[in-house]
Write a protein that holds these residues in place. Structure first.
Motif, PDB file in Angstrom:
ATOM      1  N   ILE A  72       0.846  -1.187   0.000  1.00 57.66           N
ATOM      2  CA  ILE A  72       0.000   0.000   0.000  1.00 57.66           C
ATOM      3  C   ILE A  72       0.889   1.246   0.000  1.00 57.66           C
ATOM      4  O   ILE A  72       2.002   1.227   0.509  1.00 57.66           O
ATOM      5  N   THR A  73       0.399   2.301  -0.555  1.00 58.55           N
ATOM      6  CA  THR A  73       1.156   3.545  -0.625  1.00 58.55           C
ATOM      7  C   THR A  73       0.951   4.376   0.632  1.00 58.55           C
ATOM      8  O   THR A  73      -0.035   4.179   1.366  1.00 58.55           O
ATOM      9  N   ARG A  74       1.853   5.286   0.848  1.00 60.52           N
ATOM     10  CA  ARG A  74       1.741   6.221   1.976  1.00 60.52           C
ATOM     11  C   ARG A  74       0.431   6.997   1.837  1.00 60.52           C
ATOM     12  O   ARG A  74      -0.305   7.183   2.805  1.00 60.52           O
ATOM     13  N   ASN A  75       0.135   7.442   0.628  1.00 58.79           N
ATOM     14  CA  ASN A  75      -1.069   8.230   0.372  1.00 58.79           C
ATOM     15  C   ASN A  75      -2.330   7.436   0.725  1.00 58.79           C
ATOM     16  O   ASN A  75      -3.252   7.961   1.351  1.00 58.79           O
ATOM     17  N   ALA A  76      -2.368   6.163   0.354  1.00 60.28           N
ATOM     18  CA  ALA A  76      -3.532   5.329   0.659  1.00 60.28           C
ATOM     19  C   ALA A  76      -3.705   5.163   2.168  1.00 60.28           C
ATOM     20  O   ALA A  76      -4.820   5.225   2.684  1.00 60.28           O
ATOM     21  N   ALA A  77      -2.599   4.963   2.878  1.00 56.48           N
ATOM     22  CA  ALA A  77      -2.663   4.814   4.338  1.00 56.48           C
ATOM     23  C   ALA A  77      -3.122   6.113   4.993  1.00 56.48           C
ATOM     24  O   ALA A  77      -3.936   6.097   5.923  1.00 56.48           O
ATOM     25  N   GLN A  78      -2.605   7.240   4.502  1.00 54.55           N
ATOM     26  CA  GLN A  78      -3.015   8.532   5.055  1.00 54.55           C
ATOM     27  C   GLN A  78      -4.488   8.789   4.790  1.00 54.55           C
ATOM     28  O   GLN A  78      -5.213   9.269   5.676  1.00 54.55           O
ATOM     29  N   ASN A  79      -4.953   8.459   3.593  1.00 58.21           N
ATOM     30  CA  ASN A  79      -6.369   8.652   3.269  1.00 58.21           C
ATOM     31  C   ASN A  79      -7.250   7.822   4.194  1.00 58.21           C
ATOM     32  O   ASN A  79      -8.293   8.295   4.657  1.00 58.21           O
ATOM     33  N   ARG A  80      -6.835   6.591   4.484  1.00 57.59           N
ATOM     34  CA  ARG A  80      -7.608   5.726   5.385  1.00 57.59           C
ATOM     35  C   ARG A  80      -7.692   6.352   6.777  1.00 57.59           C
ATOM     36  O   ARG A  80      -8.753   6.394   7.400  1.00 57.59           O
ATOM     37  N   LEU A  81      -6.555   6.870   7.271  1.00 55.26           N
ATOM     38  CA  LEU A  81      -6.540   7.501   8.597  1.00 55.26           C
ATOM     39  C   LEU A  81      -7.453   8.722   8.648  1.00 55.26           C
ATOM     40  O   LEU A  81      -8.186   8.925   9.619  1.00 55.26           O
ATOM     41  N   ILE A  82      -7.395   9.526   7.616  1.00 59.58           N
ATOM     42  CA  ILE A  82      -8.224  10.733   7.580  1.00 59.58           C
ATOM     43  C   ILE A  82      -9.704  10.362   7.510  1.00 59.58           C
ATOM     44  O   ILE A  82     -10.535  10.950   8.210  1.00 59.58           O
ATOM     45  N   ASP A  83     -10.031   9.359   6.695  1.00 58.85           N
ATOM     46  CA  ASP A  83     -11.425   8.910   6.616  1.00 58.85           C
ATOM     47  C   ASP A  83     -11.906   8.383   7.966  1.00 58.85           C
ATOM     48  O   ASP A  83     -13.025   8.662   8.389  1.00 58.85           O
ATOM     49  N   LEU A  85     -10.720   9.249  10.926  1.00 56.77           N
ATOM     50  CA  LEU A  85     -10.842  10.404  11.820  1.00 56.77           C
ATOM     51  C   LEU A  85     -12.159  11.138  11.569  1.00 56.77           C
ATOM     52  O   LEU A  85     -12.897  11.439  12.504  1.00 56.77           O
ATOM     53  N   LEU A  86     -12.449  11.400  10.313  1.00 55.42           N
ATOM     54  CA  LEU A  86     -13.686  12.113   9.992  1.00 55.42           C
ATOM     55  C   LEU A  86     -14.923  11.318  10.407  1.00 55.42           C
ATOM     56  O   LEU A  86     -15.928  11.908  10.816  1.00 55.42           O
ATOM     57  N   SER A  87     -14.837   9.995  10.316  1.00 47.88           N
ATOM     58  CA  SER A  87     -15.995   9.190  10.717  1.00 47.88           C
ATOM     59  C   SER A  87     -16.277   9.346  12.214  1.00 47.88           C
ATOM     60  O   SER A  87     -17.427   9.242  12.645  1.00 47.88           O
ATOM     61  N   LEU A  88     -15.244   9.630  13.002  1.00 49.31           N
ATOM     62  CA  LEU A  88     -15.447   9.882  14.437  1.00 49.31           C
ATOM     63  C   LEU A  88     -16.253  11.156  14.679  1.00 49.31           C
ATOM     64  O   LEU A  88     -16.856  11.322  15.734  1.00 49.31           O
ATOM     65  N   PHE A  89     -16.223  12.067  13.704  1.00 50.36           N
ATOM     66  CA  PHE A  89     -16.950  13.331  13.806  1.00 50.36           C
ATOM     67  C   PHE A  89     -18.193  13.321  12.925  1.00 50.36           C
ATOM     68  O   PHE A  89     -18.687  14.374  12.526  1.00 50.36           O
ATOM     69  N   GLY A  90     -18.668  12.139  12.610  1.00 51.12           N
ATOM     70  CA  GLY A  90     -19.869  12.023  11.789  1.00 51.12           C
ATOM     71  C   GLY A  90     -19.670  12.569  10.386  1.00 51.12           C
ATOM     72  O   GLY A  90     -20.621  13.015   9.757  1.00 51.12           O
ATOM     73  N   GLY A  91     -18.444  12.551   9.917  1.00 51.61           N
ATOM     74  CA  GLY A  91     -18.143  13.043   8.580  1.00 51.61           C
ATOM     75  C   GLY A  91     -17.982  14.554   8.491  1.00 51.61           C
ATOM     76  O   GLY A  91     -17.716  15.102   7.434  1.00 51.61           O
ATOM     77  N   ARG A  92     -18.130  15.226   9.636  1.00 51.17           N
ATOM     78  CA  ARG A  92     -18.029  16.689   9.651  1.00 51.17           C
ATOM     79  C   ARG A  92     -16.569  17.116   9.706  1.00 51.17           C
ATOM     80  O   ARG A  92     -15.798  16.638  10.527  1.00 51.17           O
ATOM     81  N   VAL A  93     -16.198  18.043   8.846  1.00 50.69           N
ATOM     82  CA  VAL A  93     -14.821  18.530   8.760  1.00 50.69           C
ATOM     83  C   VAL A  93     -14.590  19.710   9.705  1.00 50.69           C
ATOM     84  O   VAL A  93     -13.482  19.900  10.215  1.00 50.69           O
ATOM     85  N   LYS A  94     -15.639  20.469   9.968  1.00 51.25           N
ATOM     86  CA  LYS A  94     -15.515  21.705  10.740  1.00 51.25           C
ATOM     87  C   LYS A  94     -14.825  21.524  12.100  1.00 51.25           C
ATOM     88  O   LYS A  94     -13.924  22.290  12.424  1.00 51.25           O
ATOM     89  N   VAL A  96     -12.686  19.311  13.031  1.00 50.74           N
ATOM     90  CA  VAL A  96     -11.268  18.972  12.798  1.00 50.74           C
ATOM     91  C   VAL A  96     -10.503  20.226  12.404  1.00 50.74           C
ATOM     92  O   VAL A  96      -9.409  20.494  12.929  1.00 50.74           O
ATOM     93  N   MET A  97     -11.060  20.990  11.492  1.00 50.20           N
ATOM     94  CA  MET A  97     -10.413  22.231  11.050  1.00 50.20           C
ATOM     95  C   MET A  97     -10.282  23.217  12.224  1.00 50.20           C
ATOM     96  O   MET A  97      -9.239  23.847  12.381  1.00 50.20           O
ATOM     97  N   ALA A  98     -11.330  23.322  13.039  1.00 55.59           N
ATOM     98  CA  ALA A  98     -11.282  24.229  14.192  1.00 55.59           C
ATOM     99  C   ALA A  98     -10.151  23.832  15.141  1.00 55.59           C
ATOM    100  O   ALA A  98      -9.414  24.692  15.624  1.00 55.59           O
ATOM    101  N   ARG A  99      -9.993  22.550  15.368  1.00 53.68           N
ATOM    102  CA  ARG A  99      -8.923  22.079  16.256  1.00 53.68           C
ATOM    103  C   ARG A  99      -7.546  22.359  15.658  1.00 53.68           C
ATOM    104  O   ARG A  99      -6.621  22.751  16.378  1.00 53.68           O
ATOM    105  N   LEU A 100      -7.399  22.164  14.367  1.00 56.89           N
ATOM    106  CA  LEU A 100      -6.118  22.451  13.713  1.00 56.89           C
ATOM    107  C   LEU A 100      -5.768  23.932  13.819  1.00 56.89           C
ATOM    108  O   LEU A 100      -4.615  24.300  14.060  1.00 56.89           O
TER     109      LEU A 100
END
Length: 128
Positions: A72-83, A85-94, A96-100
């Motif tokens: 697997i590629t680094r990009n694929a692994a990163q995409n899985r992690l981000i997906d 993470l977002l699922s923990l927030f019900g798919g909401r990005v806001k 995550v962005m606020a915390r960043l």
């Protein structure tokens, strides 16, 4: 095929493979800092688990050492992690962005890069 879910240690092992290319368990083990380095057998067991998850594979054998390479590629692994993470927030990005932003980890350059990527994606969707 869905990407495998990787633990923190598995990700560190994959990082070694992405950085070094094909290598042995010993070479992977040596990429960890001496202080706090997991036991060789821990790395070896984790490598074989990653092989079972089809995240890496045996590329060849030299003597009695197996040489492994990332599947697997680094990009694929990163995409899985981000997906995940977002699922923990019900798919909401806001949130995550606020915390960043609050943590100071999101720079104006990061925002500009994100804006450009969004513009490109919008153009591609309109062209279809």
């Amino acid at each position: 095929m869905p990407q495998p879910k990787l633990t923190k240690l598995e990700l560190k092992i994959m990082e070694a493979l992405w950085s070094l290319g094909a290598c042995s368990v010993r070479e992977i083990h040596e990429t960890f800092p001496a202080k706090g380095r997991p036991a060789y057998t821990t790395i070896q067991t984790t490598v074989y688990r990653l092989e079972g998850k089809k995240a890496l594979r045996r590329a060849k054998t030299i003597g009695n050492a197996n040489i492994f390479e990332a599947v697997i590629t680094r990009n694929a692994a990163q995409n899985r992690l981000i997906d995940d993470l977002l699922s923990l927030f019900g798919g909401r990005v806001k949130p995550v962005m606020a915390r960043l932003i609050e943590s100071g980890k999101l720079t104006p350059e990061d925002l500009e890069e994100a804006r450009q990527a969004l513009r490109q994606k919008t153009r591609k969707e309109k062209a279809q």
